[in-house]
Design a protein around this motif. Structure first.
Motif, PDB file in Angstrom:
ATOM      1  N   ALA A 521       0.831  -1.202   0.000  1.00  0.00           N
ATOM      2  CA  ALA A 521       0.000   0.000   0.000  1.00  0.00           C
ATOM      3  C   ALA A 521       0.864   1.250   0.000  1.00  0.00           C
ATOM      4  N   LEU A 522       1.887   1.280   0.866  1.00  0.00           N
ATOM      5  CA  LEU A 522       2.763   2.450   0.944  1.00  0.00           C
ATOM      6  C   LEU A 522       3.493   2.677  -0.382  1.00  0.00           C
ATOM      7  N   GLN A 523       3.840   1.607  -1.068  1.00  0.00           N
ATOM      8  CA  GLN A 523       4.558   1.725  -2.335  1.00  0.00           C
ATOM      9  C   GLN A 523       3.693   2.360  -3.425  1.00  0.00           C
ATOM     10  N   CYS A 524       2.393   2.052  -3.416  1.00  0.00           N
ATOM     11  CA  CYS A 524       1.547   2.424  -4.556  1.00  0.00           C
ATOM     12  C   CYS A 524       0.709   3.675  -4.347  1.00  0.00           C
ATOM     13  N   VAL A 525       0.652   4.215  -3.127  1.00  0.00           N
ATOM     14  CA  VAL A 525      -0.132   5.444  -2.960  1.00  0.00           C
ATOM     15  C   VAL A 525       0.518   6.607  -3.709  1.00  0.00           C
ATOM     16  N   ARG A 526       1.774   6.437  -4.155  1.00  0.00           N
ATOM     17  CA  ARG A 526       2.436   7.473  -4.958  1.00  0.00           C
ATOM     18  C   ARG A 526       1.641   7.811  -6.220  1.00  0.00           C
ATOM     19  N   PHE A 527       0.833   6.839  -6.706  1.00  0.00           N
ATOM     20  CA  PHE A 527       0.127   7.025  -7.974  1.00  0.00           C
ATOM     21  C   PHE A 527      -1.229   7.717  -7.809  1.00  0.00           C
ATOM     22  N   LEU A 528      -1.662   7.940  -6.580  1.00  0.00           N
ATOM     23  CA  LEU A 528      -2.999   8.511  -6.388  1.00  0.00           C
ATOM     24  C   LEU A 528      -3.145   9.918  -6.968  1.00  0.00           C
ATOM     25  N   HIS A 728       9.499   0.758   2.811  1.00  0.00           N
ATOM     26  CA  HIS A 728       8.596   1.499   1.941  1.00  0.00           C
ATOM     27  C   HIS A 728       8.191   2.825   2.577  1.00  0.00           C
ATOM     28  N   LEU A 729       7.946   2.784   3.864  1.00  0.00           N
ATOM     29  CA  LEU A 729       7.582   4.023   4.545  1.00  0.00           C
ATOM     30  C   LEU A 729       8.747   5.004   4.518  1.00  0.00           C
ATOM     31  N   ALA A 730       9.954   4.523   4.870  1.00  0.00           N
ATOM     32  CA  ALA A 730      11.114   5.422   4.882  1.00  0.00           C
ATOM     33  C   ALA A 730      11.419   5.938   3.482  1.00  0.00           C
ATOM     34  N   GLY A 731      11.307   5.056   2.475  1.00  0.00           N
ATOM     35  CA  GLY A 731      11.540   5.491   1.102  1.00  0.00           C
ATOM     36  C   GLY A 731      10.520   6.525   0.660  1.00  0.00           C
ATOM     37  N   ALA A 732       9.251   6.329   1.052  1.00  0.00           N
ATOM     38  CA  ALA A 732       8.208   7.286   0.691  1.00  0.00           C
ATOM     39  C   ALA A 732       8.426   8.628   1.370  1.00  0.00           C
ATOM     40  N   LEU A 733       9.038   8.610   2.578  1.00  0.00           N
ATOM     41  CA  LEU A 733       9.339   9.844   3.309  1.00  0.00           C
ATOM     42  C   LEU A 733      10.624  10.503   2.830  1.00  0.00           C
ATOM     43  N   GLY A 734      11.405   9.769   2.016  1.00  0.00           N
ATOM     44  CA  GLY A 734      12.675  10.303   1.544  1.00  0.00           C
ATOM     45  C   GLY A 734      13.788  10.187   2.556  1.00  0.00           C
ATOM     46  N   LEU A 735      13.623   9.366   3.594  1.00  0.00           N
ATOM     47  CA  LEU A 735      14.666   9.198   4.604  1.00  0.00           C
ATOM     48  C   LEU A 735      15.761   8.281   4.064  1.00  0.00           C
ATOM     49  N   PRO A 736      17.032   8.629   4.244  1.00  0.00           N
ATOM     50  CA  PRO A 736      18.096   7.699   3.850  1.00  0.00           C
ATOM     51  C   PRO A 736      17.875   6.331   4.497  1.00  0.00           C
ATOM     52  N   TYR A 759      12.587   4.206  -4.911  1.00  0.00           N
ATOM     53  CA  TYR A 759      12.909   5.084  -3.776  1.00  0.00           C
ATOM     54  C   TYR A 759      14.343   5.591  -3.929  1.00  0.00           C
ATOM     55  N   PRO A 760      14.545   6.828  -4.359  1.00  0.00           N
ATOM     56  CA  PRO A 760      15.915   7.360  -4.528  1.00  0.00           C
ATOM     57  C   PRO A 760      16.720   7.366  -3.246  1.00  0.00           C
ATOM     58  N   SER A 761      16.068   7.385  -2.074  1.00  0.00           N
ATOM     59  CA  SER A 761      16.815   7.474  -0.818  1.00  0.00           C
ATOM     60  C   SER A 761      17.232   6.103  -0.290  1.00  0.00           C
ATOM     61  N   VAL A 762      16.880   5.026  -1.016  1.00  0.00           N
ATOM     62  CA  VAL A 762      17.187   3.674  -0.539  1.00  0.00           C
ATOM     63  C   VAL A 762      18.460   3.156  -1.201  1.00  0.00           C
ATOM     64  N   ARG A 763      19.324   2.590  -0.372  1.00  0.00           N
ATOM     65  CA  ARG A 763      20.537   1.925  -0.845  1.00  0.00           C
ATOM     66  C   ARG A 763      20.428   0.442  -0.484  1.00  0.00           C
TER      67      ARG A 763
END
Length: 794
Positions: A521-528, A728-736, A759-763
């Motif tokens: 759910a957290l991954q896909c709410v970006r498309f809303l 997914h939550l941290a990536g959606a928030l942009g947290l490293p 998620y650009p902030s995920v390594r």
């Protein structure tokens, strides 16, 4: 003057010889009125009634004749009438007396044979029929009776010879040709049987039994259209015979026309609801019909099938097919505990039937009772080592226990035994994919789909292979098959709105509902926001722990929790169907980033709480832990605040080695780093024995929802996590975020990449050896050293 009884009898006999039966009966009745002791008149009245098919009416005049004169022919006629009325024991007595009175009377021998055959004494019946044929060698009926009885005994060559003799004497006798066809069919002389049945039908086009058996002959010859045509003719000619209807339904089912077979079974049941086999055969047809469908219509079909099997069991508790099929229907319906009980009940009655154990094993596997499931499968294979289904089910059990190498062996044995087993090939693909052998897995899925193009599980699993390698266009198209998987159909059935096709919504409301796990759910709410941009008012439905976080998300007009009735909407779409519309390739990601945010006020609350918390220190280190104001200063002074999550839901289907022992995080517990536990649920107990310091956020955090987790993350510098909702939550928030994944990761992390297009902030840190996390955390520790050094220098 009036005619005498004798004159009336003579006149009646003349009419009888001329086949004027009504006129003859009138004369004989008048003769009995003149002379009640006129035995010949009574005899003829009984005979005429039989010739007119009025067997009950023939009894009284025949008995009146016998009372006046004990005649073998009258006894034989009485036996014939009683047999036709189903009073076979009485018929046997009359026919025995007739044969004793006149052993040379062919009719007496024949009727005695008929009564004996009706009572199941076929050997004795053959002797009588043979004697009748010897006494009257020109009687086609005598030879035909002999041939039919010999056919039932399995003396097929002798039966064929007798029937051919009958037809030499009466070549236009349709029943004779029909019986000859039966003898030939039993010998698998199919073209000869076909010729006999065709001759019977040419002589008597309305001969339903000949049509039915010609259908069976065509079926054996592989002529589907002709088999179905003659089977339908039989049912049309005899619509009131439930057995004929059942045979037609069985023919339809055998050629895969289960949807057509079901109403034929229902018509037969309406004629005679006491036949148990009709009910269970209806249930089986409904189950097979359900297999051919990939929509929510399968559910009512399975429910009807269950009722059919239950009705059959109520009528005949010893009907194995009904009990076995009941278990299969319950299993397909997802009622695993009830299915288990059904198979256990069947095994109690039939402990040597291998398929019952195999099916029980699948039920227990679905209930995650793996040791019992394995035992059931092994018992099935002990009874039948060549049962492909049992090998495949054993593979399912081994996959459930994550023993993929052994599962592969079991699946390969299954498809070796049954190369046409689509489900076995699909299961083999699953085992290979979870061994990180994606190319081999895809080949197995291709084989499964070649055998069954509508196998939803094979499509869905192939989609995972394609998504893992970044083929989003094909992958997300095929990923839609998840909605047609048996378990998912049960969820889809609760919705009545049509699926959205991506077209302009024109201001209408659309229900977008979460599915699968929190992370999905957290991954896909970006498309809303993109849904809203197509003119939709988005009603988002998800589980309650997401409410406070996602009701604030961009694009959400209204939030409703699972189980809560949504407002009126024009259409709907599951959340993970949005990537198919908006992420046709990797370049379409990530869209807006970050796309979620923590509530600032709640983040401030958690900052104050975290400053006030003491560290959770392992036993033996308590004397070194600062407390009170010293603890708060230590928190504020920490150069790097790192949240950690080490375990997902270990009972989840997607677990597959994603969780990590907390001890593996040890290399991160270094000076200048403050570790903070964001763990909930499974794995939390490991905190008590951790040999390094981890800040425990306490019950306020454990009882909180995703809004609280987001607020905590807003106060951290980095999250280090296994593959669970936290990434997914941290990536959606942009947290490293540093993500540790196993050698067989989830598809969304693609192949061999250290970054995530989602998620650009995920390594990403990838495990190199299955089960070995040391290398992953050594690499993280080195990266963390660089981070803390940079912070210190700054």
């Amino acid at each position: 003057m009036p005619a005498s009884a004798a004159e009336l009898i003579v006149d009646g006999l003349a009419h009888h010889r001329a086949h004027r039966l009504e006129e003859a009966a009138t004369r004989f009745q008048a003769a009995t009125d003149r002379d009640p002791r006129a035995a010949q008149a009574w005899r003829m009245l009984g005979l005429i009634s039989q010739q007119q098919g009025r067997f009950a009416d023939s009894l009284e005049p025949t008995r009146r004749a016998l009372a006046l004169e004990r005649s073998a022919s009258d006894l034989s006629n009485l036996a014939n009438a009683l047999t036709c009325l189903g009073r076979v024991e009485e018929a046997l007595a009359a026919a025995t007396e007739a044969a004793d009175l006149d052993p040379a009377l062919p009719a007496a021998q024949a009727n005695l044979g008929v009564a004996l055959r009706a009572l199941g004494h076929r050997e004795a019946a053959v002797d009588r029929f043979r004697r009748a044929a010897e006494l009257e060698p020109r009687s086609a009926e005598a030879h035909a009776n002999l041939g039919v009885a010999l056919t039932e005994l399995g003396h097929l060559q002798a039966a064929e010879a007798a029937l051919e003799t009958a037809l030499t004497l009466a070549p236009s006798w349709a029943d004779g040709w029909y019986n000859l066809g039966n003898a030939r069919l039993r010998q698998l002389h199919l073209p000869q049987a076909e010729a006999a049945y065709r001759r019977a039908i040419a002589l008597a086009p309305g001969h339903a039994d000949a049509h039915a058996n010609l259908a069976a002959t065509h079926k054996a010859l592989g002529r589907q259209d002709l088999a179905l045509a003659h089977s339908a003719d039989a049912a049309r000619l005899r619509p009131g015979d439930p057995q004929v209807l059942q045979n037609h339904a069985l023919t339809l089912a055998e050629f895969g026309r289960h949807a057509d077979a079901a109403p034929v079974y229902e018509a037969a049941i309406a004629l005679d609801p006491t036949i148990a086999s009709l009910h269970t055969n209806l249930g089986s047809a409904l189950q097979e019909w359900a297999r051919t469908r990939n929509d929510t219509g399968v559910l009512p079909l399975l429910d009807r099938a269950i009722l059919g099997h239950l009705a059959a069991i109520a009528l005949d508790p010893g009907l194995l097919a009904a009990r076995s099929n009941l278990g299969l229907a319950l299993l397909a319906r997802g009622r695993f505990a009830e299915a288990t009980q059904a198979f256990e009940d069947a095994i109690a009655r039939w402990p040597q039937v291998a398929s019952l154990y195999s099916n029980l094993g699948q039920c227990l596997c679905d209930l995650k009772r793996y040791p019992e499931a394995e035992a059931a499968c092994l018992r099935a294979l002990e009874l039948d080592a060549g049962m492909a289904e049992a090998w495949s089910t054993l593979g399912n059990v081994l996959v459930g226990r994550r023993e993929h190498t052994q599962a592969e062996i079991a699946y390969r044995r299954a498809v070796e035994l049954r190369p046409d087993m689509a489900g076995g090939w699909c299961n083999l693909g699953v085992a290979l994919f979870r061994e990180n052998r994606a190319a081999e897995a895809e080949a197995a899925y291709e084989q499964a789909l070649a055998l069954d193009p509508n196998l939803a599980d094979a499509h869905w699993n192939q989609a995972l292979v394609r998504l893992q390698r970044g083929d989003y266009a094909k992958g997300f198209d095929q990923y839609e098959w998840r909605l047609k998987r048996p378990g998912r159909l049960r969820d889809e059935a609760q919705f009545r709105q049509p699926l959205w096709d991506g077209s302009d919504l024109g201001g209408a409301a659309i229900l977008v509902h979460a599915e699968q796990g929190f992370g999905d759910a957290l991954q896909c709410v970006r498309f809303l926001p993109q849904v809203a941009a197509r003119g939709g008012r988005v009603v988002l439905q998800a589980r309650a722990p997401l409410k406070r976080l996602l009701e604030r998300a961009s694009g959400v007009d209204t939030f409703v929790t699972d189980g809560e009735a949504p407002p009126e909407v024009a259409c709907r779409l599951p959340l993970f169907s949005l990537p198919r519309l908006f992420a046709r390739d990797l370049a379409a990601l990530p869209g807006q980033s970050p796309y979620l945010s923590a509530d600032p006020e709640l983040a401030a609350v958690w900052r104050m709480r975290m400053e006030g918390l003491s560290r959770a220190v392992p036993q033996g280190l308590a004397d070194t832990a600062p407390s009170g104001e010293d603890g708060r200063r230590a928190w504020r002074a920490s150069p790097l605040r790192v949240g950690i999550v080490w375990s997902g839901n270990v009972s989840s289907e997607v677990e597959q080695g994603r969780s990590i022992p907390l001890i593996a995080f040890s290399p991160l517990a270094r000076p200048g780093v403050r570790l903070v536990s964001l763990q909930k649920g499974d794995g939390l107990e490991q905190l008590a024995t951790a040999p390094f310091e981890v800040l425990d956020l306490g019950s306020d955090y454990l009882d909180g929802d995703f809004a609280d987790t987001a607020a905590v993350l807003a106060n951290l510098d980095l999250l280090v996590t296994c593959d669970t909702a936290a990434v997914h939550l941290a990536g959606a928030l942009g947290l490293p975020t540093w993500l540790a994944i196993s050698t067989v990761p989830d598809w969304r992390w693609l192949e061999a990449r250290a970054d995530s297009p989602w998620y650009p902030s995920v390594r990403i840190f990838r495990q190199q050896v299955r089960g070995e996390w040391g290398g992953v955390f050594a690499a993280m520790a080195e990266a963390l050293l660089s981070s803390t050094t940079e912070n210190a220098d700054g």
